[in-house]
Each structure stands twice: as C-alpha cells, then as structure tokens.
Motif scaffolding. Structure first.
Motif, mmCIF file in Angstrom:
data_model
loop_
_atom_site.group_PDB
_atom_site.id
_atom_site.type_symbol
_atom_site.label_atom_id
_atom_site.label_comp_id
_atom_site.label_asym_id
_atom_site.label_seq_id
_atom_site.Cartn_x
_atom_site.Cartn_y
_atom_site.Cartn_z
ATOM 1 N N ASP A 150 0.817 -1.217 0.000
ATOM 2 C CA ASP A 150 0.000 0.000 0.000
ATOM 3 C C ASP A 150 0.849 1.264 0.000
ATOM 4 O O ASP A 150 0.507 2.240 -0.663
ATOM 5 C CB ASP A 150 -0.938 0.024 1.209
ATOM 6 C CG ASP A 150 -2.109 -0.933 1.056
ATOM 7 O OD1 ASP A 150 -2.408 -1.347 -0.079
ATOM 8 O OD2 ASP A 150 -2.724 -1.258 2.080
ATOM 9 N N ASP A 151 1.949 1.263 0.746
ATOM 10 C CA ASP A 151 2.826 2.436 0.772
ATOM 11 C C ASP A 151 3.441 2.683 -0.596
ATOM 12 O O ASP A 151 3.535 3.833 -1.044
ATOM 13 C CB ASP A 151 3.934 2.261 1.819
ATOM 14 C CG ASP A 151 3.418 2.311 3.245
ATOM 15 O OD1 ASP A 151 2.348 2.923 3.474
ATOM 16 O OD2 ASP A 151 4.072 1.740 4.132
ATOM 17 N N LYS A 159 1.180 6.966 -6.693
ATOM 18 C CA LYS A 159 0.092 7.903 -6.985
ATOM 19 C C LYS A 159 0.475 9.334 -6.603
ATOM 20 O O LYS A 159 0.118 10.288 -7.308
ATOM 21 C CB LYS A 159 -1.179 7.478 -6.261
ATOM 22 C CG LYS A 159 -1.827 6.261 -6.889
ATOM 23 C CD LYS A 159 -3.141 5.942 -6.221
ATOM 24 C CE LYS A 159 -3.901 4.879 -6.984
ATOM 25 N NZ LYS A 159 -5.249 4.674 -6.457
ATOM 26 N N GLN A 160 1.222 9.499 -5.518
ATOM 27 C CA GLN A 160 1.675 10.838 -5.132
ATOM 28 C C GLN A 160 2.656 11.389 -6.153
ATOM 29 O O GLN A 160 2.614 12.582 -6.493
ATOM 30 C CB GLN A 160 2.297 10.817 -3.743
ATOM 31 C CG GLN A 160 1.290 10.692 -2.640
ATOM 32 C CD GLN A 160 1.919 10.613 -1.258
ATOM 33 O OE1 GLN A 160 3.098 10.286 -1.091
ATOM 34 N NE2 GLN A 160 1.123 10.889 -0.239
ATOM 35 N N GLU A 161 3.533 10.533 -6.662
ATOM 36 C CA GLU A 161 4.484 10.970 -7.690
ATOM 37 C C GLU A 161 3.736 11.369 -8.964
ATOM 38 O O GLU A 161 4.068 12.368 -9.600
ATOM 39 C CB GLU A 161 5.492 9.864 -7.993
ATOM 40 C CG GLU A 161 6.473 10.204 -9.087
ATOM 41 C CD GLU A 161 7.386 11.383 -8.792
ATOM 42 O OE1 GLU A 161 7.967 11.937 -9.742
ATOM 43 O OE2 GLU A 161 7.533 11.762 -7.614
ATOM 44 N N ARG A 162 2.709 10.602 -9.329
ATOM 45 C CA ARG A 162 1.907 10.956 -10.505
ATOM 46 C C ARG A 162 1.254 12.322 -10.302
ATOM 47 O O ARG A 162 1.252 13.158 -11.215
ATOM 48 C CB ARG A 162 0.844 9.880 -10.751
ATOM 49 C CG ARG A 162 -0.053 10.199 -11.941
ATOM 50 C CD ARG A 162 -1.038 9.102 -12.243
ATOM 51 N NE ARG A 162 -1.979 8.907 -11.159
ATOM 52 C CZ ARG A 162 -2.880 7.933 -11.112
ATOM 53 N NH1 ARG A 162 -2.969 7.065 -12.108
ATOM 54 N NH2 ARG A 162 -3.697 7.820 -10.093
ATOM 55 N N ALA A 163 0.714 12.567 -9.120
ATOM 56 C CA ALA A 163 0.083 13.862 -8.833
ATOM 57 C C ALA A 163 1.107 14.992 -8.890
ATOM 58 O O ALA A 163 0.814 16.076 -9.415
ATOM 59 C CB ALA A 163 -0.598 13.824 -7.465
ATOM 60 N N HIS A 164 2.298 14.751 -8.385
ATOM 61 C CA HIS A 164 3.358 15.761 -8.416
ATOM 62 C C HIS A 164 3.743 16.080 -9.868
ATOM 63 O O HIS A 164 3.874 17.257 -10.242
ATOM 64 C CB HIS A 164 4.570 15.266 -7.624
ATOM 65 C CG HIS A 164 5.751 16.157 -7.701
ATOM 66 N ND1 HIS A 164 5.807 17.373 -7.045
ATOM 67 C CD2 HIS A 164 6.919 16.033 -8.371
ATOM 68 C CE1 HIS A 164 6.966 17.946 -7.316
ATOM 69 N NE2 HIS A 164 7.656 17.159 -8.110
ATOM 70 N N LEU A 165 3.913 15.046 -10.680
ATOM 71 C CA LEU A 165 4.252 15.260 -12.088
ATOM 72 C C LEU A 165 3.129 16.013 -12.806
ATOM 73 O O LEU A 165 3.381 16.928 -13.591
ATOM 74 C CB LEU A 165 4.510 13.926 -12.788
ATOM 75 C CG LEU A 165 5.814 13.226 -12.457
ATOM 76 C CD1 LEU A 165 5.808 11.807 -13.002
ATOM 77 C CD2 LEU A 165 7.000 14.002 -13.009
ATOM 78 N N LYS A 166 1.876 15.634 -12.527
ATOM 79 C CA LYS A 166 0.738 16.294 -13.163
ATOM 80 C C LYS A 166 0.713 17.778 -12.790
ATOM 81 O O LYS A 166 0.463 18.636 -13.635
ATOM 82 C CB LYS A 166 -0.571 15.633 -12.746
ATOM 83 C CG LYS A 166 -1.784 16.260 -13.428
ATOM 84 C CD LYS A 166 -3.072 15.665 -12.942
ATOM 85 C CE LYS A 166 -3.336 14.367 -13.625
ATOM 86 N NZ LYS A 166 -4.667 13.822 -13.322
ATOM 87 N N ASP A 167 0.999 18.080 -11.540
ATOM 88 C CA ASP A 167 1.022 19.472 -11.089
ATOM 89 C C ASP A 167 2.098 20.262 -11.823
ATOM 90 O O ASP A 167 1.853 21.373 -12.292
ATOM 91 C CB ASP A 167 1.236 19.515 -9.577
ATOM 92 C CG ASP A 167 1.108 20.915 -9.008
ATOM 93 O OD1 ASP A 167 0.082 21.571 -9.273
ATOM 94 O OD2 ASP A 167 2.032 21.351 -8.292
ATOM 95 N N ARG A 168 3.287 19.688 -11.937
ATOM 96 C CA ARG A 168 4.381 20.370 -12.655
ATOM 97 C C ARG A 168 4.009 20.604 -14.112
ATOM 98 O O ARG A 168 4.246 21.693 -14.660
ATOM 99 C CB ARG A 168 5.667 19.549 -12.570
ATOM 100 C CG ARG A 168 6.297 19.575 -11.190
ATOM 101 C CD ARG A 168 7.542 18.737 -11.103
ATOM 102 N NE ARG A 168 8.558 19.198 -12.041
ATOM 103 C CZ ARG A 168 9.638 18.493 -12.360
ATOM 104 N NH1 ARG A 168 9.845 17.313 -11.820
ATOM 105 N NH2 ARG A 168 10.521 18.966 -13.215
ATOM 106 N N LEU A 169 3.440 19.586 -14.748
ATOM 107 C CA LEU A 169 3.042 19.719 -16.143
ATOM 108 C C LEU A 169 1.937 20.759 -16.308
ATOM 109 O O LEU A 169 1.975 21.581 -17.227
ATOM 110 C CB LEU A 169 2.580 18.367 -16.693
ATOM 111 C CG LEU A 169 3.702 17.354 -16.912
ATOM 112 C CD1 LEU A 169 3.155 15.941 -16.986
ATOM 113 C CD2 LEU A 169 4.507 17.710 -18.152
ATOM 114 N N TYR A 170 0.960 20.738 -15.408
ATOM 115 C CA TYR A 170 -0.136 21.702 -15.483
ATOM 116 C C TYR A 170 0.398 23.135 -15.419
ATOM 117 O O TYR A 170 -0.013 23.993 -16.187
ATOM 118 C CB TYR A 170 -1.158 21.467 -14.363
ATOM 119 C CG TYR A 170 -2.214 22.533 -14.339
ATOM 120 C CD1 TYR A 170 -3.264 22.508 -15.250
ATOM 121 C CD2 TYR A 170 -2.143 23.591 -13.444
ATOM 122 C CE1 TYR A 170 -4.231 23.504 -15.253
ATOM 123 C CE2 TYR A 170 -3.103 24.598 -13.450
ATOM 124 C CZ TYR A 170 -4.139 24.539 -14.350
ATOM 125 O OH TYR A 170 -5.081 25.533 -14.358
#
Length: 80
Positions: free
Chosen positions: A55-56, A62-73
């Motif tokens: 789970d960790d 998923k946190q890394e995906r969100a971080h990448l999405k934020d940078r791209l956005y």
C-alpha cells in the motif's frame, strides 16, 4: 472497481492542443510528460490486473503521478 484514465488529454481536454504543441517543441516538457504517461500506465496496469502491491508503494506512485501532473499543469497553463 472502475479504473480511471488520468492521461493529460483526458484530465485537461481544454489544453489538448497546448499539450500537443509543447510535446513537439519543448524537450523538457516532452520528457516530463513521458515520465507521467509511463507512471500512469504502470499504476493503471496494477489496478486492472489487481496485482498485489504494498500500500505504501502504491500510494507513493500515486503521489508521484500527482506531483508530475502538477508540474506539467503549471507549464502548459502558462502557454494558453
């Protein structure tokens, strides 16, 4: 369980053309979006196949995906 596609063009349809243009003209953006796409594909693959994973580890992915999405956005929203 429903598996969501988090591709940039799906999550940000209003920016589809800007994303496509940046992928063509900005090597750094293209590299970052390739990393995002690969990670999203890996996460969805684990979800679809119901592969047992820590789970960790899954949360970290998923946190890394969100971080990448934020940078791209932040990058493509400046170009619209």
């Amino acid at each position: 369980m429903s598996i969501s596609d988090h591709a940039l063009k799906v999550d940000f349809p209003d920016y589809k053309e800007v994303i496509r243009e940046l992928r063509k003209t900005d090597p750094q953006f293209r590299e970052l979006s390739d990393q995002y796409d690969a990670l999203d594909k890996k996460i969805r693959g684990l979800e679809v196949r119901d592969v047992p994973t820590d789970d960790d580890h899954f949360r970290d992915m998923k946190q890394e995906r969100a971080h990448l999405k934020d940078r791209l956005y932040h990058q493509f929203s400046k170009h619209s």
